[in-house]
Design a protein around this motif. Structure first.
Motif, PDB file in Angstrom:
ATOM      1  N   LEU A  20       0.806  -1.223   0.000  1.00 40.03           N
ATOM      2  CA  LEU A  20       0.000   0.000   0.000  1.00 40.03           C
ATOM      3  C   LEU A  20       0.838   1.272   0.000  1.00 40.03           C
ATOM      4  O   LEU A  20       0.393   2.299  -0.460  1.00 40.03           O
ATOM      5  CB  LEU A  20      -0.936   0.007   1.215  1.00 40.03           C
ATOM      6  N   SER A  21       2.009   1.235   0.573  1.00 32.26           N
ATOM      7  CA  SER A  21       2.791   2.462   0.668  1.00 32.26           C
ATOM      8  C   SER A  21       3.622   2.646  -0.583  1.00 32.26           C
ATOM      9  O   SER A  21       4.080   1.695  -1.197  1.00 32.26           O
ATOM     10  CB  SER A  21       3.691   2.433   1.904  1.00 32.26           C
ATOM     11  N   SER A  22       3.806   3.867  -0.965  1.00 31.78           N
ATOM     12  CA  SER A  22       4.590   4.166  -2.152  1.00 31.78           C
ATOM     13  C   SER A  22       6.058   4.270  -1.770  1.00 31.78           C
ATOM     14  O   SER A  22       6.392   4.505  -0.609  1.00 31.78           O
ATOM     15  CB  SER A  22       4.106   5.458  -2.793  1.00 31.78           C
ATOM     16  N   PRO A  23       6.950   4.120  -2.712  1.00 32.46           N
ATOM     17  CA  PRO A  23       8.370   4.162  -2.395  1.00 32.46           C
ATOM     18  C   PRO A  23       8.810   5.525  -1.867  1.00 32.46           C
ATOM     19  O   PRO A  23       9.785   5.608  -1.158  1.00 32.46           O
ATOM     20  CB  PRO A  23       9.070   3.854  -3.714  1.00 32.46           C
ATOM     21  N   THR A  24       8.089   6.613  -2.169  1.00 32.21           N
ATOM     22  CA  THR A  24       8.514   7.930  -1.687  1.00 32.21           C
ATOM     23  C   THR A  24       7.960   8.257  -0.319  1.00 32.21           C
ATOM     24  O   THR A  24       8.404   9.208   0.301  1.00 32.21           O
ATOM     25  CB  THR A  24       8.086   9.018  -2.684  1.00 32.21           C
ATOM     26  N   ASP A  25       6.967   7.464   0.170  1.00 31.25           N
ATOM     27  CA  ASP A  25       6.440   7.724   1.510  1.00 31.25           C
ATOM     28  C   ASP A  25       7.469   7.406   2.580  1.00 31.25           C
ATOM     29  O   ASP A  25       7.628   8.137   3.542  1.00 31.25           O
ATOM     30  CB  ASP A  25       5.167   6.911   1.774  1.00 31.25           C
ATOM     31  N   HIS A  26       8.135   6.299   2.447  1.00 27.58           N
ATOM     32  CA  HIS A  26       9.130   5.859   3.428  1.00 27.58           C
ATOM     33  C   HIS A  26      10.357   5.404   2.676  1.00 27.58           C
ATOM     34  O   HIS A  26      10.454   4.243   2.299  1.00 27.58           O
ATOM     35  CB  HIS A  26       8.595   4.697   4.281  1.00 27.58           C
ATOM     36  N   PRO A  27      11.294   6.296   2.426  1.00 23.84           N
ATOM     37  CA  PRO A  27      12.464   5.884   1.683  1.00 23.84           C
ATOM     38  C   PRO A  27      13.242   4.839   2.459  1.00 23.84           C
ATOM     39  O   PRO A  27      13.291   4.861   3.688  1.00 23.84           O
ATOM     40  CB  PRO A  27      13.268   7.164   1.501  1.00 23.84           C
ATOM     41  N   ALA A  28      13.816   3.933   1.706  1.00 24.12           N
ATOM     42  CA  ALA A  28      14.584   2.873   2.340  1.00 24.12           C
ATOM     43  C   ALA A  28      15.819   3.479   2.978  1.00 24.12           C
ATOM     44  O   ALA A  28      16.433   4.392   2.427  1.00 24.12           O
ATOM     45  CB  ALA A  28      14.988   1.835   1.297  1.00 24.12           C
ATOM     46  N   PRO A  29      16.144   2.995   4.179  1.00 26.11           N
ATOM     47  CA  PRO A  29      17.333   3.536   4.840  1.00 26.11           C
ATOM     48  C   PRO A  29      18.571   3.206   4.011  1.00 26.11           C
ATOM     49  O   PRO A  29      18.695   2.122   3.473  1.00 26.11           O
ATOM     50  CB  PRO A  29      17.354   2.849   6.196  1.00 26.11           C
ATOM     51  N   THR A  30      19.413   4.192   3.900  1.00 22.09           N
ATOM     52  CA  THR A  30      20.639   3.972   3.150  1.00 22.09           C
ATOM     53  C   THR A  30      21.742   3.660   4.128  1.00 22.09           C
ATOM     54  O   THR A  30      21.859   4.277   5.181  1.00 22.09           O
ATOM     55  CB  THR A  30      21.012   5.213   2.326  1.00 22.09           C
ATOM     56  N   THR A  31      22.500   2.685   3.783  1.00 20.83           N
ATOM     57  CA  THR A  31      23.635   2.334   4.638  1.00 20.83           C
ATOM     58  C   THR A  31      24.866   2.870   3.967  1.00 20.83           C
ATOM     59  O   THR A  31      25.087   2.677   2.774  1.00 20.83           O
ATOM     60  CB  THR A  31      23.734   0.805   4.816  1.00 20.83           C
TER      61      THR A  31
ATOM     62  N   ALA B 253      13.734  16.968  -2.097  1.00 21.68           N
ATOM     63  CA  ALA B 253      13.064  17.993  -2.907  1.00 21.68           C
ATOM     64  C   ALA B 253      12.372  17.366  -4.104  1.00 21.68           C
ATOM     65  O   ALA B 253      11.237  17.723  -4.436  1.00 21.68           O
ATOM     66  CB  ALA B 253      14.070  19.048  -3.357  1.00 21.68           C
ATOM     67  N   VAL B 254      13.026  16.417  -4.741  1.00 24.46           N
ATOM     68  CA  VAL B 254      12.412  15.726  -5.875  1.00 24.46           C
ATOM     69  C   VAL B 254      11.197  14.940  -5.410  1.00 24.46           C
ATOM     70  O   VAL B 254      10.133  14.953  -6.044  1.00 24.46           O
ATOM     71  CB  VAL B 254      13.438  14.816  -6.595  1.00 24.46           C
ATOM     72  N   ALA B 255      11.322  14.237  -4.286  1.00 18.12           N
ATOM     73  CA  ALA B 255      10.202  13.465  -3.755  1.00 18.12           C
ATOM     74  C   ALA B 255       9.029  14.372  -3.423  1.00 18.12           C
ATOM     75  O   ALA B 255       7.870  14.035  -3.695  1.00 18.12           O
ATOM     76  CB  ALA B 255      10.645  12.690  -2.516  1.00 18.12           C
ATOM     77  N   TYR B 256       9.286  15.549  -2.866  1.00 15.37           N
ATOM     78  CA  TYR B 256       8.219  16.494  -2.545  1.00 15.37           C
ATOM     79  C   TYR B 256       7.508  16.937  -3.819  1.00 15.37           C
ATOM     80  O   TYR B 256       6.281  16.989  -3.871  1.00 15.37           O
ATOM     81  CB  TYR B 256       8.792  17.702  -1.793  1.00 15.37           C
ATOM     82  N   GLU B 257       8.271  17.279  -4.837  1.00 19.08           N
ATOM     83  CA  GLU B 257       7.672  17.711  -6.101  1.00 19.08           C
ATOM     84  C   GLU B 257       6.817  16.611  -6.716  1.00 19.08           C
ATOM     85  O   GLU B 257       5.728  16.868  -7.212  1.00 19.08           O
ATOM     86  CB  GLU B 257       8.760  18.140  -7.090  1.00 19.08           C
ATOM     87  N   VAL B 258       7.297  15.379  -6.667  1.00 17.46           N
ATOM     88  CA  VAL B 258       6.538  14.260  -7.222  1.00 17.46           C
ATOM     89  C   VAL B 258       5.259  14.038  -6.419  1.00 17.46           C
ATOM     90  O   VAL B 258       4.174  13.840  -6.978  1.00 17.46           O
ATOM     91  CB  VAL B 258       7.398  12.971  -7.251  1.00 17.46           C
TER      92      VAL B 258
ATOM     93  N   ALA C 146       2.674  17.070  -7.052  1.00 13.87           N
ATOM     94  CA  ALA C 146       2.401  17.520  -8.422  1.00 13.87           C
ATOM     95  C   ALA C 146       0.919  17.434  -8.771  1.00 13.87           C
ATOM     96  O   ALA C 146       0.435  18.219  -9.575  1.00 13.87           O
ATOM     97  CB  ALA C 146       3.228  16.704  -9.412  1.00 13.87           C
ATOM     98  N   HIS C 147       0.185  16.531  -8.173  1.00 11.50           N
ATOM     99  CA  HIS C 147      -1.232  16.349  -8.508  1.00 11.50           C
ATOM    100  C   HIS C 147      -2.150  17.373  -7.827  1.00 11.50           C
ATOM    101  O   HIS C 147      -3.311  17.474  -8.165  1.00 11.50           O
ATOM    102  CB  HIS C 147      -1.681  14.937  -8.112  1.00 11.50           C
ATOM    103  N   ILE C 148      -1.651  18.143  -6.873  1.00  9.95           N
ATOM    104  CA  ILE C 148      -2.469  19.091  -6.120  1.00  9.95           C
ATOM    105  C   ILE C 148      -2.636  20.369  -6.940  1.00  9.95           C
ATOM    106  O   ILE C 148      -1.663  21.021  -7.306  1.00  9.95           O
ATOM    107  CB  ILE C 148      -1.838  19.411  -4.746  1.00  9.95           C
ATOM    108  N   ASP C 149      -3.896  20.703  -7.221  1.00  5.41           N
ATOM    109  CA  ASP C 149      -4.176  21.935  -7.955  1.00  5.41           C
ATOM    110  C   ASP C 149      -4.103  23.119  -7.000  1.00  5.41           C
ATOM    111  O   ASP C 149      -4.697  23.108  -5.925  1.00  5.41           O
ATOM    112  CB  ASP C 149      -5.575  21.895  -8.578  1.00  5.41           C
ATOM    113  N   THR C 150      -3.398  24.120  -7.385  1.00  5.67           N
ATOM    114  CA  THR C 150      -3.319  25.345  -6.579  1.00  5.67           C
ATOM    115  C   THR C 150      -3.593  26.530  -7.473  1.00  5.67           C
ATOM    116  O   THR C 150      -3.225  26.551  -8.652  1.00  5.67           O
ATOM    117  CB  THR C 150      -1.928  25.513  -5.932  1.00  5.67           C
TER     118      THR C 150
END
Length: 182
Positions: free
Chosen positions: A6-17, A46-51, A54-58
Motif C-alpha cells: 500500500l505504501s509508495s516508495p517515496t512515503d518511506h524511503p529505504a534507509p541507506t547504509t 526535494a524531488v520526492a516532494y515535487e513528485v 504535483a497532482h495538487i491543484d493550486t
C-alpha cells in the motif's frame, strides 16, 4: 494485500547504509563529505516532494488580497502628564513634535511641523512665563549635552538635519523639569 504494497516508495524511503568515513580523513575532509551526503539527501527529498505534490491543484495567490498596510490609528495618545507645569509643557511639546513633525529655520513650517521652540510656544498657549521657563530648562539640557557655548535653543535646533535628536532632547528636558519640580 500487505502494508508494504500500500505504501509508495517515496512515503518511506529505504534507509541507506553508508560506510563510515575512513578514520584518516582530516576534520575538513569529513565535513566536506558530510556536506556532500546531506546535499544529496536534500536534493532527493526535494524531488520526492515535487513528485508527491504535483497532482495538487493550486491557484495563484493574489498578494493584494493578503498584504495590507498598517491600520490608520491616528496619533498616539499623550502619556500621563508630569504633575509640574513646566515638565508637563515640555512633555506636550515633545508629543507635538512626535505627532506633527519637526522642522528647522522656522517656528512652524507650511506643513505644520515645528522646531523645538515652536512646539514649546504652541503648547504654552500664550503663557510667556511658562514658555520662558520651559525654554530655560531646554537650554540647560542643550548645554549639558553640547557644552556651555550653546547660545540658544534655535541655534541647536537648526544645526540638525533630522528631528530625532531635537525631539529626544525635548523629552529629556521634560524629565529634568520634573526632577527639579518645575
Amino acid at each position: 494485500m500487505s502494508h508494504a504494497a500500500l505504501s509508495s516508495p517515496t512515503d518511506h524511503p529505504a534507509p541507506t547504509t553508508q560506510a563510515a568515513p575512513p578514520a584518516d580523513l582530516s576534520l575538513e575532509e569529513r565535513l566536506a563529505l558530510a556536506n556532500t551526503v546531506m546535499t544529496a539527501r536534500l536534493n532527493e527529498a526535494a524531488v520526492a516532494y515535487e513528485v508527491n505534490t504535483a497532482h495538487i491543484d493550486t491557484e495563484p495567490v493574489n498578494l493584494s488580497d493578503v498584504v495590507t498596510g498598517p491600520v490608520d490609528t491616528g496619533p498616539a495618545p499623550l502619556p500621563d502628564l508630569y504633575p509640574t507645569p513646566v515638565a508637563a509643557l515640555l512633555q506636550r511639546a515633545h508629543h507635538r513634535l512626535l505627532t506633527d513633525g519637526w522642522c528647522t529655520d522656522v517656528l512652524v513650517d507650511e506643513a505644520g511641523a515645528r522646531c523645538m521652540l515652536g512646539a514649546i510656544r504652541a503648547e504654552a498657549r500664550g503663557d510667556r512665563g511658562l514658555e520662558a521657563d520651559a525654554a530655560a530648562v531646554l537650554l540647560d539640557v542643550l548645554r549639558r549635552q553640547f557644552g556651555d557655548d550653546v547660545a540658544s535653543v534655535p541655534s541647536v535646533n537648526d544645526a540638525f538635519a533630522s528631528g530625532s535628536m531635537p525631539i529626544r532632547l525635548v523629552g529629556q528636558a521634560a524629565g529634568l523639569a520634573d526632577a527639579r519640580g518645575l
